[in-house]
Design an enzyme around this catalytic site. Sequence first.
Site, PDB file in Angstrom:
ATOM      1  CG  ASN A   1      -0.289   0.010   2.823  1.00 14.56           C
ATOM      2  OD1 ASN A   1       0.948  -0.544   2.927  1.00 14.56           O
ATOM      3  ND2 ASN A   1      -0.501   0.936   3.407  1.00 14.56           N
ATOM      4  NE  ARG A   2       3.511   1.945   5.313  1.00 12.56           N
ATOM      5  CZ  ARG A   2       5.105   1.908   5.837  1.00 12.56           C
ATOM      6  NH1 ARG A   2       5.668   2.648   5.489  1.00 12.56           N
ATOM      7  NH2 ARG A   2       4.674   1.498   6.699  1.00 12.56           N
ATOM      8  N   GLY A   3       5.700   2.721  -0.338  1.00  8.11           N
ATOM      9  CA  GLY A   3       6.738   2.980  -0.360  1.00  8.11           C
ATOM     10  C   GLY A   3       7.199   2.229  -1.942  1.00  8.11           C
ATOM     11  CB  ILE A   4       9.996  -0.643  -1.607  1.00  8.87           C
ATOM     12  CG1 ILE A   4      10.472   0.061  -1.085  1.00  8.87           C
ATOM     13  CG2 ILE A   4      10.374  -2.126  -2.924  1.00  8.87           C
ATOM     14  CD1 ILE A   4      11.701  -0.247   0.029  1.00  8.87           C
TER      15      ILE A   4
ATOM     16  CE1 TYR B   1      13.775  -3.328   8.230  1.00  7.40           C
ATOM     17  CE2 TYR B   1      16.170  -3.412   7.745  1.00  7.40           C
ATOM     18  CZ  TYR B   1      15.405  -3.282   7.060  1.00  7.40           C
ATOM     19  OH  TYR B   1      14.305  -2.735   5.635  1.00  7.40           O
TER      20      TYR B   1
ATOM     21  CE  LYS C   1      13.570  -5.776   5.780  1.00  5.88           C
ATOM     22  NZ  LYS C   1      12.764  -6.506   4.876  1.00  5.88           N
TER      23      LYS C   1
ATOM     24  NE  ARG D   1       0.063  -3.881  10.732  1.00  8.37           N
ATOM     25  CZ  ARG D   1       0.366  -4.992  12.041  1.00  8.37           C
ATOM     26  NH1 ARG D   1      -1.269  -5.061  12.750  1.00  8.37           N
ATOM     27  NH2 ARG D   1       1.815  -5.798  12.153  1.00  8.37           N
TER      28      ARG D   1
END
Length: 250
Positions: free
Chosen positions: A22-25, A156, A160, A45
Amino acid sequence: MSSQTTDQGAPSGRSVLVTGGNRGIGLAIARALASAGDRVAITSRSGEVPTELADLGVIAVRCDITDTEAVDAAFTEVEATNGPVEVLIANAGITKDTLLMRMSDDDFTQVLDTNLTGAFRCVRRASKGMIRLRRGRIVLVSSVVGLYGSPGQVNYASSKAGLVGLARSVTRELGGRGITANVVAPGFVQTDMTAALPEAQQQAYLSAIPAGRFATADEIAGVVRFVASDEAGYISGAVVPVDGGLGMGH
Protein backbone atom coordinates in the site's frame (compact mmCIF):
# COMPACT_ATOMS: atom_id res chain seq x y z
CA MET A 1 5.18 -19.53 -16.35
CA SER A 2 2.34 -19.28 -18.77
CA SER A 3 -0.48 -16.78 -18.59
CA GLN A 4 -3.80 -17.93 -17.22
CA THR A 5 -7.23 -17.35 -18.71
CA THR A 6 -10.29 -16.01 -16.97
CA ASP A 7 -13.56 -17.94 -16.76
CA GLN A 8 -14.71 -15.95 -19.80
CA GLY A 9 -11.69 -17.17 -21.78
CA ALA A 10 -9.98 -13.77 -22.02
CA PRO A 11 -6.20 -13.89 -21.48
CA SER A 12 -4.83 -12.34 -18.33
CA GLY A 13 -1.59 -12.13 -16.40
CA ARG A 14 -0.41 -14.11 -13.45
CA SER A 15 -1.94 -14.00 -9.98
CA VAL A 16 0.44 -11.90 -7.87
CA LEU A 17 0.38 -11.07 -4.16
CA VAL A 18 2.50 -8.23 -2.76
CA THR A 19 2.57 -7.94 1.02
CA GLY A 20 2.76 -4.41 2.35
CA GLY A 21 1.84 -3.12 -1.08
CA ASN A 22 0.00 0.00 0.00
CA ARG A 23 3.00 2.36 0.16
CA GLY A 24 6.67 2.88 -0.63
CA ILE A 25 8.55 0.05 -2.31
CA GLY A 26 5.58 -2.33 -2.10
CA LEU A 27 3.32 0.12 -3.90
CA ALA A 28 5.92 0.60 -6.65
CA ILE A 29 6.24 -3.18 -7.07
CA ALA A 30 2.48 -3.64 -7.26
CA ARG A 31 2.23 -0.82 -9.81
CA ALA A 32 5.02 -2.29 -11.95
CA LEU A 33 3.55 -5.77 -12.05
CA ALA A 34 -0.01 -4.57 -12.63
CA SER A 35 1.22 -2.31 -15.45
CA ALA A 36 2.87 -5.35 -17.01
CA GLY A 37 -0.49 -7.12 -17.13
CA ASP A 38 -0.49 -9.26 -14.00
CA ARG A 39 -3.51 -9.67 -11.73
CA VAL A 40 -2.18 -8.07 -8.57
CA ALA A 41 -3.42 -8.16 -5.01
CA ILE A 42 -1.78 -6.39 -2.08
CA THR A 43 -2.02 -6.91 1.65
CA SER A 44 -2.21 -4.17 4.23
CA ARG A 45 -3.42 -3.92 7.78
CA SER A 46 -6.26 -1.64 6.68
CA GLY A 47 -7.29 -3.66 3.63
CA GLU A 48 -7.55 -0.45 1.59
CA VAL A 49 -6.07 -0.04 -1.89
CA PRO A 50 -4.46 3.26 -2.97
CA THR A 51 -6.35 4.99 -5.78
CA GLU A 52 -3.47 4.73 -8.25
CA LEU A 53 -3.42 0.94 -7.79
CA ALA A 54 -7.20 0.59 -7.88
CA ASP A 55 -7.12 2.32 -11.28
CA LEU A 56 -4.86 -0.53 -12.48
CA GLY A 57 -7.26 -3.18 -11.22
CA VAL A 58 -5.24 -4.03 -8.11
CA ILE A 59 -7.25 -5.42 -5.19
CA ALA A 60 -6.39 -5.22 -1.50
CA VAL A 61 -6.96 -7.68 1.31
CA ARG A 62 -6.66 -7.05 5.02
CA CYS A 63 -3.84 -9.05 6.57
CA ASP A 64 -1.66 -9.08 9.65
CA ILE A 65 1.28 -11.26 8.63
CA THR A 66 2.10 -12.02 12.27
CA ASP A 67 -1.15 -14.03 12.42
CA THR A 68 -1.16 -17.40 10.64
CA GLU A 69 -4.95 -17.51 10.39
CA ALA A 70 -5.04 -14.01 8.92
CA VAL A 71 -2.44 -15.01 6.32
CA ASP A 72 -4.47 -18.06 5.34
CA ALA A 73 -7.65 -15.98 5.09
CA ALA A 74 -5.91 -13.37 2.91
CA PHE A 75 -4.61 -16.01 0.50
CA THR A 76 -8.04 -17.66 0.35
CA GLU A 77 -9.60 -14.30 -0.56
CA VAL A 78 -7.01 -13.63 -3.26
CA GLU A 79 -7.39 -17.14 -4.69
CA ALA A 80 -11.15 -16.69 -4.94
CA THR A 81 -10.72 -13.52 -7.00
CA ASN A 82 -7.47 -13.94 -8.94
CA GLY A 83 -6.74 -17.65 -8.77
CA PRO A 84 -3.84 -19.44 -7.03
CA VAL A 85 -0.93 -17.13 -6.24
CA GLU A 86 1.80 -17.69 -8.83
CA VAL A 87 4.05 -14.81 -7.73
CA LEU A 88 4.61 -13.87 -4.09
CA ILE A 89 6.47 -10.68 -3.22
CA ALA A 90 7.13 -10.72 0.53
CA ASN A 91 7.75 -7.05 1.18
CA ALA A 92 5.96 -6.15 4.43
CA GLY A 93 8.26 -5.12 7.25
CA ILE A 94 8.72 -2.92 10.29
CA THR A 95 11.58 -1.30 12.20
CA LYS A 96 12.11 -0.71 15.91
CA ASP A 97 15.55 0.88 15.90
CA THR A 98 17.56 1.38 19.05
CA LEU A 99 21.05 0.57 20.28
CA LEU A 100 21.77 -2.98 21.40
CA MET A 101 22.01 -2.19 25.13
CA ARG A 102 18.62 -0.46 25.03
CA MET A 103 16.86 -3.01 22.83
CA SER A 104 14.17 -4.98 24.66
CA ASP A 105 13.18 -8.55 23.95
CA ASP A 106 9.94 -7.22 22.47
CA ASP A 107 11.82 -4.81 20.20
CA PHE A 108 13.76 -7.76 18.83
CA THR A 109 11.04 -10.40 18.60
CA GLN A 110 8.38 -8.11 17.10
CA VAL A 111 10.66 -7.17 14.22
CA LEU A 112 11.66 -10.80 13.65
CA ASP A 113 8.02 -11.93 13.83
CA THR A 114 6.96 -9.47 11.13
CA ASN A 115 9.96 -9.33 8.81
CA LEU A 116 11.16 -12.95 8.91
CA THR A 117 8.48 -15.17 10.41
CA GLY A 118 5.82 -13.17 8.57
CA ALA A 119 7.59 -13.86 5.29
CA PHE A 120 7.83 -17.54 6.23
CA ARG A 121 4.08 -17.69 6.89
CA CYS A 122 3.35 -16.21 3.47
CA VAL A 123 5.87 -18.43 1.65
CA ARG A 124 4.52 -21.55 3.34
CA ARG A 125 0.94 -20.68 2.38
CA ALA A 126 1.88 -19.70 -1.20
CA SER A 127 3.87 -22.89 -1.72
CA LYS A 128 0.75 -25.04 -1.53
CA GLY A 129 -0.69 -23.59 -4.72
CA MET A 130 2.67 -23.31 -6.45
CA ILE A 131 3.46 -26.97 -5.85
CA ARG A 132 0.15 -27.96 -7.42
CA LEU A 133 0.80 -25.66 -10.40
CA ARG A 134 4.44 -26.81 -10.62
CA ARG A 135 5.56 -23.22 -11.08
CA GLY A 136 6.01 -20.11 -8.99
CA ARG A 137 8.12 -17.06 -8.22
CA ILE A 138 8.94 -16.07 -4.64
CA VAL A 139 10.76 -12.77 -4.12
CA LEU A 140 11.74 -11.72 -0.60
CA VAL A 141 12.49 -8.03 -0.14
CA SER A 142 15.46 -7.78 2.21
CA SER A 143 17.91 -4.90 2.72
CA VAL A 144 21.57 -4.08 2.31
CA VAL A 145 21.52 -3.84 6.11
CA GLY A 146 20.92 -7.58 6.33
CA LEU A 147 24.45 -8.33 5.11
CA TYR A 148 26.21 -4.98 5.65
CA GLY A 149 24.99 -4.37 9.20
CA SER A 150 23.89 -1.12 10.80
CA PRO A 151 24.26 0.29 14.32
CA GLY A 152 20.94 0.48 16.12
CA GLN A 153 19.38 -2.14 13.87
CA VAL A 154 20.42 -5.48 15.35
CA ASN A 155 16.80 -6.68 15.14
CA TYR A 156 16.15 -5.41 11.61
CA ALA A 157 19.47 -6.64 10.22
CA SER A 158 18.93 -10.08 11.76
CA SER A 159 15.46 -10.35 10.24
CA LYS A 160 16.64 -9.29 6.79
CA ALA A 161 19.66 -11.61 6.86
CA GLY A 162 17.35 -14.48 7.76
CA LEU A 163 15.48 -14.04 4.49
CA VAL A 164 18.58 -15.26 2.65
CA GLY A 165 18.52 -18.59 4.46
CA LEU A 166 14.77 -18.84 3.86
CA ALA A 167 15.10 -18.28 0.11
CA ARG A 168 17.99 -20.70 -0.27
CA SER A 169 16.31 -23.45 1.72
CA VAL A 170 13.10 -23.03 -0.29
CA THR A 171 15.17 -23.22 -3.48
CA ARG A 172 16.63 -26.56 -2.42
CA GLU A 173 13.22 -27.92 -1.40
CA LEU A 174 11.11 -26.67 -4.30
CA GLY A 175 13.51 -25.86 -7.13
CA GLY A 176 12.63 -29.08 -8.95
CA ARG A 177 8.99 -28.03 -9.15
CA GLY A 178 9.53 -24.94 -11.28
CA ILE A 179 9.53 -22.63 -8.25
CA THR A 180 12.24 -20.02 -7.70
CA ALA A 181 12.98 -18.12 -4.49
CA ASN A 182 15.21 -15.07 -4.52
CA VAL A 183 16.11 -12.08 -2.37
CA VAL A 184 16.21 -8.49 -3.58
CA ALA A 185 18.23 -6.32 -1.20
CA PRO A 186 17.61 -2.59 -1.60
CA GLY A 187 19.92 0.04 -0.17
CA PHE A 188 18.67 3.47 0.84
CA VAL A 189 15.57 4.39 -1.11
CA GLN A 190 14.05 7.85 -1.64
CA THR A 191 10.83 7.59 0.35
CA ASP A 192 8.87 9.83 2.71
CA MET A 193 10.88 8.26 5.53
CA THR A 194 14.30 9.18 4.11
CA ALA A 195 13.06 12.61 3.01
CA ALA A 196 12.14 13.34 6.64
CA LEU A 197 15.67 12.64 7.90
CA PRO A 198 17.79 15.63 8.99
CA GLU A 199 19.87 17.00 6.12
CA ALA A 200 23.15 16.13 7.86
CA GLN A 201 22.06 12.52 8.28
CA GLN A 202 21.02 12.28 4.64
CA GLN A 203 24.40 13.60 3.56
CA ALA A 204 26.19 11.09 5.79
CA TYR A 205 24.30 8.24 4.13
CA LEU A 206 24.90 9.63 0.64
CA SER A 207 28.63 9.94 1.22
CA ALA A 208 28.83 6.16 1.78
CA ILE A 209 27.01 5.29 -1.45
CA PRO A 210 29.29 5.10 -4.52
CA ALA A 211 26.39 6.10 -6.78
CA GLY A 212 26.03 9.29 -4.74
CA ARG A 213 22.25 9.15 -4.52
CA PHE A 214 19.36 7.21 -3.06
CA ALA A 215 17.45 4.72 -5.21
CA THR A 216 13.93 5.37 -6.38
CA ALA A 217 11.21 2.92 -5.43
CA ASP A 218 10.65 2.30 -9.15
CA GLU A 219 14.27 1.13 -9.53
CA ILE A 220 13.69 -1.49 -6.84
CA ALA A 221 10.41 -2.48 -8.46
CA GLY A 222 12.08 -2.95 -11.84
CA VAL A 223 14.54 -5.47 -10.40
CA VAL A 224 11.76 -7.32 -8.56
CA ARG A 225 9.75 -7.46 -11.78
CA PHE A 226 12.71 -9.04 -13.60
CA VAL A 227 13.43 -11.58 -10.85
CA ALA A 228 9.74 -12.57 -10.94
CA SER A 229 9.73 -12.89 -14.75
CA ASP A 230 9.98 -15.84 -17.12
CA GLU A 231 13.43 -14.60 -18.15
CA ALA A 232 14.69 -15.20 -14.59
CA GLY A 233 13.59 -18.83 -14.52
CA TYR A 234 17.14 -20.10 -13.95
CA ILE A 235 17.90 -17.67 -11.12
CA SER A 236 17.12 -19.07 -7.66
CA GLY A 237 18.62 -18.71 -4.21
CA ALA A 238 20.26 -15.46 -5.32
CA VAL A 239 20.68 -12.19 -3.45
CA VAL A 240 20.34 -9.26 -5.84
CA PRO A 241 21.63 -5.98 -4.35
CA VAL A 242 20.06 -2.72 -5.53
CA ASP A 243 22.08 -0.35 -3.42
CA GLY A 244 24.24 1.87 -5.63
CA GLY A 245 27.32 -0.09 -4.60
CA LEU A 246 26.94 0.47 -0.85
CA GLY A 247 27.19 -3.20 0.14
CA MET A 248 29.82 -4.39 -2.33
CA GLY A 249 31.43 -7.66 -1.31
CA HIS A 250 28.78 -8.49 1.27
